[in-house]
Design a protein around this motif. Structure first.
Motif, PDB file in Angstrom:
ATOM      1  N   VAL A  64     -17.196  22.925  15.271  1.00 20.21           N
ATOM      2  CA  VAL A  64     -15.759  22.681  15.391  1.00 20.21           C
ATOM      3  C   VAL A  64     -15.512  21.716  16.541  1.00 20.21           C
ATOM      4  CG1 VAL A  64     -13.499  23.718  15.875  1.00 20.21           C
ATOM      5  CG2 VAL A  64     -15.157  24.944  14.452  1.00 20.21           C
ATOM      6  N   LEU A  65     -14.595  20.786  16.329  1.00 20.00           N
ATOM      7  CA  LEU A  65     -14.177  19.856  17.372  1.00 20.00           C
ATOM      8  C   LEU A  65     -12.703  20.097  17.665  1.00 20.00           C
ATOM      9  CD1 LEU A  65     -14.518  17.369  19.220  1.00 20.00           C
ATOM     10  CD2 LEU A  65     -14.021  15.935  17.210  1.00 20.00           C
ATOM     11  N   ILE A  66     -12.377  20.289  18.948  1.00 17.25           N
ATOM     12  CA  ILE A  66     -10.997  20.443  19.390  1.00 17.25           C
ATOM     13  C   ILE A  66     -10.621  19.249  20.248  1.00 17.25           C
ATOM     14  CG2 ILE A  66      -9.369  21.845  20.720  1.00 17.25           C
ATOM     15  CD1 ILE A  66     -11.070  24.288  20.072  1.00 17.25           C
ATOM     16  N   GLY A  67      -9.559  18.575  19.872  1.00 14.89           N
ATOM     17  CA  GLY A  67      -9.043  17.470  20.670  1.00 14.89           C
ATOM     18  C   GLY A  67      -7.951  17.973  21.582  1.00 14.89           C
ATOM     19  N   GLY A  68      -8.253  18.124  22.870  1.00 17.22           N
ATOM     20  CA  GLY A  68      -7.290  18.590  23.859  1.00 17.22           C
ATOM     21  C   GLY A  68      -7.601  19.993  24.352  1.00 17.22           C
ATOM     22  N   MET A  69      -7.888  20.122  25.647  1.00 19.66           N
ATOM     23  CA  MET A  69      -8.201  21.427  26.239  1.00 19.66           C
ATOM     24  C   MET A  69      -6.960  22.286  26.408  1.00 19.66           C
ATOM     25  SD  MET A  69     -10.695  23.238  27.659  1.00 19.66           S
ATOM     26  CE  MET A  69     -10.281  24.972  27.789  1.00 19.66           C
ATOM     27  N   GLY A  70      -5.850  21.647  26.823  1.00 20.48           N
ATOM     28  CA  GLY A  70      -4.633  22.414  27.065  1.00 20.48           C
ATOM     29  C   GLY A  70      -4.870  23.546  28.047  1.00 20.48           C
ATOM     30  N   MET A  71      -4.385  24.719  27.727  1.00 16.76           N
ATOM     31  CA  MET A  71      -4.570  25.905  28.558  1.00 16.76           C
ATOM     32  C   MET A  71      -5.643  26.828  28.014  1.00 16.76           C
ATOM     33  SD  MET A  71      -0.692  26.757  29.780  1.00 16.76           S
ATOM     34  CE  MET A  71      -0.137  26.027  31.337  1.00 16.76           C
ATOM     35  N   GLY A  72      -6.437  26.324  27.080  1.00 19.99           N
ATOM     36  CA  GLY A  72      -7.591  27.061  26.598  1.00 19.99           C
ATOM     37  C   GLY A  72      -7.338  28.022  25.455  1.00 19.99           C
ATOM     38  N   PHE A  73      -6.081  28.133  24.996  1.00 22.09           N
ATOM     39  CA  PHE A  73      -5.773  29.137  23.982  1.00 22.09           C
ATOM     40  C   PHE A  73      -6.328  28.766  22.608  1.00 22.09           C
ATOM     41  CE2 PHE A  73      -2.421  29.912  27.165  1.00 22.09           C
ATOM     42  CZ  PHE A  73      -2.710  31.233  27.447  1.00 22.09           C
ATOM     43  N   THR A  74      -6.299  27.486  22.246  1.00 22.21           N
ATOM     44  CA  THR A  74      -6.870  27.076  20.961  1.00 22.21           C
ATOM     45  C   THR A  74      -8.371  27.318  20.950  1.00 22.21           C
ATOM     46  OG1 THR A  74      -5.134  25.437  20.588  1.00 22.21           O
ATOM     47  CG2 THR A  74      -7.177  25.155  19.363  1.00 22.21           C
ATOM     48  N   LEU A  75      -9.043  26.970  22.043  1.00 21.54           N
ATOM     49  CA  LEU A  75     -10.473  27.231  22.151  1.00 21.54           C
ATOM     50  C   LEU A  75     -10.763  28.723  22.036  1.00 21.54           C
ATOM     51  CD1 LEU A  75     -13.415  26.556  22.796  1.00 21.54           C
ATOM     52  CD2 LEU A  75     -12.783  26.492  25.230  1.00 21.54           C
ATOM     53  N   ALA A  76     -10.015  29.540  22.764  1.00 20.39           N
ATOM     54  CA  ALA A  76     -10.241  30.985  22.720  1.00 20.39           C
ATOM     55  C   ALA A  76     -10.029  31.540  21.316  1.00 20.39           C
ATOM     56  CB  ALA A  76      -9.317  31.690  23.711  1.00 20.39           C
ATOM     57  N   ALA A  77      -8.996  31.068  20.636  1.00 22.88           N
ATOM     58  CA  ALA A  77      -8.723  31.558  19.282  1.00 22.88           C
ATOM     59  C   ALA A  77      -9.806  31.112  18.310  1.00 22.88           C
ATOM     60  CB  ALA A  77      -7.352  31.069  18.819  1.00 22.88           C
ATOM     61  N   ALA A  78     -10.313  29.899  18.470  1.00 22.87           N
ATOM     62  CA  ALA A  78     -11.400  29.430  17.606  1.00 22.87           C
ATOM     63  C   ALA A  78     -12.649  30.277  17.812  1.00 22.87           C
ATOM     64  CB  ALA A  78     -11.696  27.960  17.889  1.00 22.87           C
ATOM     65  N   LEU A  79     -13.020  30.509  19.055  1.00 23.19           N
ATOM     66  CA  LEU A  79     -14.203  31.324  19.346  1.00 23.19           C
ATOM     67  C   LEU A  79     -14.040  32.734  18.796  1.00 23.19           C
ATOM     68  CD1 LEU A  79     -14.777  30.149  23.015  1.00 23.19           C
ATOM     69  CD2 LEU A  79     -16.258  29.624  21.059  1.00 23.19           C
ATOM     70  N   GLY A  80     -12.835  33.263  18.878  1.00 25.10           N
ATOM     71  CA  GLY A  80     -12.578  34.604  18.376  1.00 25.10           C
ATOM     72  C   GLY A  80     -12.616  34.715  16.863  1.00 25.10           C
ATOM     73  N   SER A  81     -12.523  33.570  16.184  1.00 28.78           N
ATOM     74  CA  SER A  81     -12.508  33.554  14.721  1.00 28.78           C
ATOM     75  C   SER A  81     -13.870  33.264  14.118  1.00 28.78           C
ATOM     76  CB  SER A  81     -11.515  32.483  14.222  1.00 28.78           C
ATOM     77  OG  SER A  81     -10.213  32.733  14.684  1.00 28.78           O
ATOM     78  N   LEU A  82     -14.837  32.857  14.954  1.00 24.24           N
ATOM     79  CA  LEU A  82     -16.106  32.352  14.446  1.00 24.24           C
ATOM     80  C   LEU A  82     -17.281  33.237  14.840  1.00 24.24           C
ATOM     81  CD1 LEU A  82     -15.509  28.579  15.282  1.00 24.24           C
ATOM     82  CD2 LEU A  82     -15.276  29.691  13.045  1.00 24.24           C
ATOM     83  N   LYS A  83     -18.402  33.034  14.134  1.00 25.98           N
ATOM     84  CA  LYS A  83     -19.606  33.828  14.381  1.00 25.98           C
ATOM     85  C   LYS A  83     -20.328  33.363  15.648  1.00 25.98           C
ATOM     86  CE  LYS A  83     -20.471  34.630   9.436  1.00 25.98           C
ATOM     87  NZ  LYS A  83     -21.420  34.409   8.319  1.00 25.98           N
ATOM     88  N   ASP A  84     -21.361  34.127  16.002  1.00 24.94           N
ATOM     89  CA  ASP A  84     -22.105  33.842  17.229  1.00 24.94           C
ATOM     90  C   ASP A  84     -22.925  32.559  17.155  1.00 24.94           C
ATOM     91  OD1 ASP A  84     -21.100  36.133  18.342  1.00 24.94           O
ATOM     92  OD2 ASP A  84     -22.895  37.349  17.976  1.00 24.94           O
ATOM     93  N   ASP A  85     -23.178  32.053  15.939  1.00 24.02           N
ATOM     94  CA  ASP A  85     -23.980  30.835  15.822  1.00 24.02           C
ATOM     95  C   ASP A  85     -23.113  29.571  15.771  1.00 24.02           C
ATOM     96  OD1 ASP A  85     -22.873  31.143  13.321  1.00 24.02           O
ATOM     97  OD2 ASP A  85     -24.769  31.063  12.216  1.00 24.02           O
ATOM     98  N   ALA A  86     -21.813  29.711  15.983  1.00 23.61           N
ATOM     99  CA  ALA A  86     -20.908  28.548  15.963  1.00 23.61           C
ATOM    100  C   ALA A  86     -21.061  27.726  17.232  1.00 23.61           C
ATOM    101  CB  ALA A  86     -19.465  29.014  15.810  1.00 23.61           C
ATOM    102  N   GLU A  87     -20.594  26.483  17.143  1.00 19.90           N
ATOM    103  CA  GLU A  87     -20.532  25.594  18.305  1.00 19.90           C
ATOM    104  C   GLU A  87     -19.167  24.924  18.307  1.00 19.90           C
ATOM    105  OE1 GLU A  87     -23.873  22.823  19.593  1.00 19.90           O
ATOM    106  OE2 GLU A  87     -22.411  21.394  18.759  1.00 19.90           O
ATOM    107  N   VAL A  88     -18.451  25.039  19.419  1.00 20.64           N
ATOM    108  CA  VAL A  88     -17.111  24.476  19.529  1.00 20.64           C
ATOM    109  C   VAL A  88     -17.092  23.460  20.669  1.00 20.64           C
ATOM    110  CG1 VAL A  88     -14.661  24.938  19.823  1.00 20.64           C
ATOM    111  CG2 VAL A  88     -16.121  26.647  18.703  1.00 20.64           C
ATOM    112  N   THR A  89     -16.828  22.207  20.324  1.00 21.22           N
ATOM    113  CA  THR A  89     -16.764  21.135  21.310  1.00 21.22           C
ATOM    114  C   THR A  89     -15.314  20.804  21.602  1.00 21.22           C
ATOM    115  OG1 THR A  89     -18.852  20.182  20.548  1.00 21.22           O
ATOM    116  CG2 THR A  89     -17.389  18.739  21.817  1.00 21.22           C
ATOM    117  N   VAL A  90     -14.967  20.756  22.879  1.00 22.84           N
ATOM    118  CA  VAL A  90     -13.625  20.382  23.313  1.00 22.84           C
ATOM    119  C   VAL A  90     -13.687  19.009  23.963  1.00 22.84           C
ATOM    120  CG1 VAL A  90     -11.635  20.972  24.731  1.00 22.84           C
ATOM    121  CG2 VAL A  90     -13.014  22.786  23.718  1.00 22.84           C
TER     122      VAL A  90
END
Length: 224
Positions: free
Chosen positions: A67-93
């Protein structure tokens, strides 16, 4: 009521405008210096959560999700993505302003649960467009919250993200069956049509800034 105190500032690259990080007790806000109103507030993040959850629920059962996220903001989108995905996911901000990342590593990060500490998280200091151009067919989902939406507010260069050229780059960076999601402060039927002309199926979801069902109405475009 306690007043907000400024605890950090940062220059937006390419524009010279200044971001201000403000704190009042356990509440944080980010503003643009010289402008009224807030860009973000830790009390109002329902739509930032929805940007991730609406998109990631479509790919949550896949293996090795990228997953690629454009914009760190206050971290809520990143946190929600991590909470929705499995342990083998990779999320780049991808974040243009280094100080915003450091704010999220500091006291601001408590509001979203310090998602930067999750081992699945990667940080790219730079334009999200650079990664989209570099990584063809790489991402299962791309989540873009780089400005106020198609009508840019903080940085004129962000307009490219919402242009036909920017949409095409995002499309090429997605895997087959991937999902593209955009956050916006308001509706824009012309942008919906622009996504459709690019060959996407599109839905525009109205979500609230505050949970449950309160606060300003924002828009999440989902394109696949």
């Amino acid at each position: 009521m306690a007043r907000f105190n400024e605890i950090g500032t940062a220059i937006i690259p390419g524009q010279g405008s200044q971001l201000r990080l403000l704190q009042r007790n356990d509440e944080f806000a980010i503003k643009i210096a010289g402008k009224t109103g807030e860009l973000m507030n830790t009390r109002l993040h329902g739509s930032e959560d929805a940007l991730a959850t609406l998109a990631c629920e479509r790919i949550a059962n896949r293996k090795d999700v990228k997953v690629l996220i454009g914009g760190m903001g206050m971290g809520f989108t990143l946190a929600a993505a991590l909470g929705s995905l499995k342990d083998d996911a990779e999320v780049t901000v991808a974040e243009l302003v280094p100080e915003v990342v450091e704010w999220n590593r500091g006291p601001l990060g408590a509001a979203s649960g310090y998602p930067l500490n999750d081992p699945r998280t990667k940080i790219h200091l730079g334009d999200v467009g650079q990664l989209m151009k570099r990584e063809e067919g790489f991402y299962d989902a791309i989540l873009l919250d780089v400005d106020n939406g198609p009508e840019g507010l903080t940085r004129k260069e962000n307009d490219w993200i919402y242009s036909p050229e920017g949409i095409a780059e995002a499309q090429s960076a997605l895997k087959s069956g991937g999902i593209l999601a955009y956050w916006s402060a308001g509706e824009d039927p012309t942008f919906t049509e622009r996504l459709r002309r690019a060959g996407f199926q599109v839905t525009a979801e109205t979500v609230r800034a505050h949970k449950p069902g309160k606060g300003a109405k924002h828009v999440i475009w989902l394109a696949w």
